[in-house]
Design a protein around this motif. Structure first.
Motif, mmCIF file in Angstrom:
data_model
loop_
_atom_site.group_PDB
_atom_site.id
_atom_site.type_symbol
_atom_site.label_atom_id
_atom_site.label_comp_id
_atom_site.label_asym_id
_atom_site.label_seq_id
_atom_site.Cartn_x
_atom_site.Cartn_y
_atom_site.Cartn_z
ATOM 1 N N MET A 1 0.850 -1.169 0.000
ATOM 2 C CA MET A 1 0.000 0.000 0.000
ATOM 3 C C MET A 1 0.899 1.236 0.000
ATOM 4 O O MET A 1 1.743 1.412 0.863
ATOM 5 C CB MET A 1 -0.864 -0.046 1.265
ATOM 6 N N ASN A 2 0.657 2.101 -0.988
ATOM 7 C CA ASN A 2 1.493 3.297 -1.027
ATOM 8 C C ASN A 2 0.729 4.499 -0.484
ATOM 9 O O ASN A 2 -0.465 4.441 -0.215
ATOM 10 C CB ASN A 2 2.042 3.528 -2.450
ATOM 11 N N VAL A 3 1.430 5.577 -0.343
ATOM 12 C CA VAL A 3 0.894 6.793 0.281
ATOM 13 C C VAL A 3 -0.214 7.400 -0.567
ATOM 14 O O VAL A 3 -1.223 7.888 -0.032
ATOM 15 C CB VAL A 3 2.035 7.810 0.529
ATOM 16 N N GLU A 4 -0.093 7.367 -1.859
ATOM 17 C CA GLU A 4 -1.115 7.955 -2.738
ATOM 18 C C GLU A 4 -2.452 7.223 -2.583
ATOM 19 O O GLU A 4 -3.506 7.847 -2.576
ATOM 20 C CB GLU A 4 -0.651 7.894 -4.197
ATOM 21 N N THR A 5 -2.427 5.922 -2.457
ATOM 22 C CA THR A 5 -3.651 5.147 -2.272
ATOM 23 C C THR A 5 -4.314 5.499 -0.949
ATOM 24 O O THR A 5 -5.539 5.669 -0.879
ATOM 25 C CB THR A 5 -3.329 3.634 -2.303
ATOM 26 N N ILE A 6 -3.516 5.636 0.074
ATOM 27 C CA ILE A 6 -4.058 6.004 1.394
ATOM 28 C C ILE A 6 -4.681 7.393 1.340
ATOM 29 O O ILE A 6 -5.789 7.612 1.850
ATOM 30 C CB ILE A 6 -2.949 5.926 2.466
ATOM 31 N N ILE A 7 -4.007 8.325 0.714
ATOM 32 C CA ILE A 7 -4.516 9.701 0.616
ATOM 33 C C ILE A 7 -5.812 9.728 -0.189
ATOM 34 O O ILE A 7 -6.781 10.398 0.189
ATOM 35 C CB ILE A 7 -3.446 10.636 0.005
#
Length: 157
Positions: A1-7
């Protein structure tokens, strides 16, 4: 899971919460506005009823006083009951009307507040508001019918 997906996920969920929150505020405002209209109408009706009763009682008292003044002290002393104003029926009618108005207003107010609460609860939960409002309206209608029948029985007794 990367930061862009979380955001992106947080933004999507945040937008849903903000939209629901805005719907809740709008529904709450509309409910309060409807409740305010019901209360104002009920109070206006109460004031009109009681002012009319007061005017009638004042007119009856003035005519009774004029009659006593015209007939003199001896006639009043001989038969004081004849000079009492006849206002009992008007007072009872005003009381009955006031009770009816308060009952009607409270029933409408409860129905409105309950429907508003159901709408707000449904919007918070993300449910379909139309079915929730229809169910609340049906329940309120049952409650109003029960209250009216109880009031009719009480009036007859």
């Amino acid at each position: 899971m990367n930061v862009e997906t979380i955001i992106t996920d947080v933004k999507t969920r945040g937008e849903v919460v903000v939209a629901r929150g805005q719907d809740v505020v709008e529904s709450g405002f509309e409910t309060l506005k409807a409740a305010n209209a019901i209360v104002v109408e009920g109070v206006k009706s109460l004031v009109d009823t009681n002012v009319a009763a007061g005017k009638d009682l004042l007119a009856v008292a003035q005519s009774s006083f004029s009659k006593a003044k015209t007939d003199g002290v001896k006639a009043v002393a001989a038969n004081p009951v004849a000079y009492l104003p006849e206002g009992k029926d008007r007072v009872v009618a005003a009381y009955t009307d006031s009770v009816a108005v308060v009952t009607k207003t409270s029933d409408e107010l409860v129905k409105t507040i309950k429907a508003g609460y159901e709408t707000i609860s449904a919007k918070i939960a993300g449910e379909d508001v139309g079915t929730v409002v229809a169910e609340a309206a049906a329940e309120a209608k049952k409650t109003v019918k029960k209250t009216v029948s109880k009031a009719k029985k009480a009036v007859k007794a």
